[in-house]
Design a protein around this motif. Structure first.
Motif, PDB file in Angstrom:
ATOM      1  N   ASP A 118      45.199  20.589  61.883  1.00 16.21           N
ATOM      2  CA  ASP A 118      45.501  21.749  61.036  1.00 16.21           C
ATOM      3  C   ASP A 118      46.021  22.955  61.808  1.00 16.21           C
ATOM      4  O   ASP A 118      46.896  23.667  61.342  1.00 16.21           O
ATOM      5  CB  ASP A 118      44.272  22.174  60.227  1.00 16.21           C
ATOM      6  N   VAL A 119      45.466  23.194  62.976  1.00 11.98           N
ATOM      7  CA  VAL A 119      45.843  24.368  63.742  1.00 11.98           C
ATOM      8  C   VAL A 119      47.316  24.315  64.162  1.00 11.98           C
ATOM      9  O   VAL A 119      47.939  25.341  64.417  1.00 11.98           O
ATOM     10  CB  VAL A 119      44.907  24.561  64.956  1.00 11.98           C
ATOM     11  N   LEU A 120      47.916  23.126  64.198  1.00  9.23           N
ATOM     12  CA  LEU A 120      49.317  22.970  64.592  1.00  9.23           C
ATOM     13  C   LEU A 120      50.274  22.934  63.406  1.00  9.23           C
ATOM     14  O   LEU A 120      51.489  22.853  63.580  1.00  9.23           O
ATOM     15  CB  LEU A 120      49.493  21.691  65.423  1.00  9.23           C
ATOM     16  N   VAL A 121      49.726  22.998  62.211  1.00  5.36           N
ATOM     17  CA  VAL A 121      50.559  22.940  61.004  1.00  5.36           C
ATOM     18  C   VAL A 121      50.853  24.368  60.545  1.00  5.36           C
ATOM     19  O   VAL A 121      49.948  25.191  60.430  1.00  5.36           O
ATOM     20  CB  VAL A 121      49.833  22.161  59.885  1.00  5.36           C
ATOM     21  N   ARG A 160      47.009  25.307  53.859  1.00  6.80           N
ATOM     22  CA  ARG A 160      45.599  25.692  53.813  1.00  6.80           C
ATOM     23  C   ARG A 160      45.286  26.292  52.450  1.00  6.80           C
ATOM     24  O   ARG A 160      46.124  26.955  51.864  1.00  6.80           O
ATOM     25  CB  ARG A 160      45.310  26.717  54.911  1.00  6.80           C
ATOM     26  N   ARG A 161      44.084  26.082  51.997  1.00  7.70           N
ATOM     27  CA  ARG A 161      43.650  26.604  50.698  1.00  7.70           C
ATOM     28  C   ARG A 161      43.204  28.047  50.827  1.00  7.70           C
ATOM     29  O   ARG A 161      42.035  28.334  51.044  1.00  7.70           O
ATOM     30  CB  ARG A 161      42.495  25.773  50.146  1.00  7.70           C
ATOM     31  N   VAL A 162      44.139  28.958  50.735  1.00  2.00           N
ATOM     32  CA  VAL A 162      43.822  30.385  50.732  1.00  2.00           C
ATOM     33  C   VAL A 162      44.675  31.025  49.653  1.00  2.00           C
ATOM     34  O   VAL A 162      45.771  30.545  49.361  1.00  2.00           O
ATOM     35  CB  VAL A 162      44.110  31.058  52.100  1.00  2.00           C
ATOM     36  N   PRO A 163      44.201  32.083  49.041  1.00  2.89           N
ATOM     37  CA  PRO A 163      45.003  32.740  48.010  1.00  2.89           C
ATOM     38  C   PRO A 163      46.270  33.330  48.630  1.00  2.89           C
ATOM     39  O   PRO A 163      46.210  34.024  49.638  1.00  2.89           O
ATOM     40  CB  PRO A 163      44.097  33.842  47.475  1.00  2.89           C
ATOM     41  N   ASN A 164      47.394  32.990  48.062  1.00  2.00           N
ATOM     42  CA  ASN A 164      48.670  33.505  48.542  1.00  2.00           C
ATOM     43  C   ASN A 164      49.453  34.028  47.354  1.00  2.00           C
ATOM     44  O   ASN A 164      49.881  33.252  46.506  1.00  2.00           O
ATOM     45  CB  ASN A 164      49.467  32.398  49.235  1.00  2.00           C
ATOM     46  N   PRO A 165      49.671  35.328  47.292  1.00  2.00           N
ATOM     47  CA  PRO A 165      50.426  35.857  46.160  1.00  2.00           C
ATOM     48  C   PRO A 165      51.875  35.380  46.207  1.00  2.00           C
ATOM     49  O   PRO A 165      52.473  35.261  47.283  1.00  2.00           O
ATOM     50  CB  PRO A 165      50.328  37.376  46.328  1.00  2.00           C
TER      51      PRO A 165
END
Length: 166
Positions: free
Chosen positions: A123-126, A148-153
């Protein structure tokens, strides 16, 4: 409660596919009712026109999901929306037709990217946003997904789309 689904900037359009396509209206202080799906017929005609004209379109994909609902939330929803819901007692789920607003060939391309576009590295390389390669036949339509599953407007994607389509 309804996040931004589509952002038009200059000549390009950014669309988030997934649960954000379900539109809601407030019916009480803490109560909501689903009212429809993006796009409306007029919005869909605009998207098709943009594709025909060659205007850039970035579609950010989310996994197809079922949205949990209470029976009381869908009780007054439009019939075409209620038809997408299945219930077991007072609890159910509504399935949004995945990429159902795109022409079939583009919808299939998006599905294929979502299925096959999973990086096999740590993941760290993506990068945070993974974007498909341009298709030689329709290079102005690109698909992407957040790694990654984070809120992104949606508005945060304007810079990415500007870079992709410049």
């Amino acid at each position: 409660m309804t996040p931004t689904v589509a952002v038009a900037h200059d000549d390009f359009l950014i669309v988030v596919e997934g649960p954000a396509r379900l539109t809601w209206c407030r019916t009480g202080s803490a109560r909501w009712r689903p009212t429809g799906l993006w796009p409306t017929p007029a919005q869909q005609a605009d998207v098709c026109d943009r594709i025909r004209r060659g205007s850039p379109l970035l579609v950010v994909l989310d996994e197809p999901t079922a949205i949990p609902l209470l029976a009381e939330e869908i009780a007054d929803a439009p019939p075409e929306l209620a038809a997408l819901a299945e219930f077991a007692g007072d609890v159910g789920e509504l399935r949004i037709p995945f990429l159902g607003w795109l022409p079939p060939d583009l919808a299939e391309r998006g599905r294929r990217f979502l299925r096959c576009g999973r990086p096999s590295r740590p993941d760290v390389l993506v990068p945070p946003l993974v974007v498909d390669a341009p298709d030689p036949d329709v290079p102005h339509v690109r698909f992407a997904r957040w790694s990654r599953r984070v809120p992104n407007p949606t508005e945060a994607l304007v810079a990415a789309a500007t870079h992709l389509f410049s």
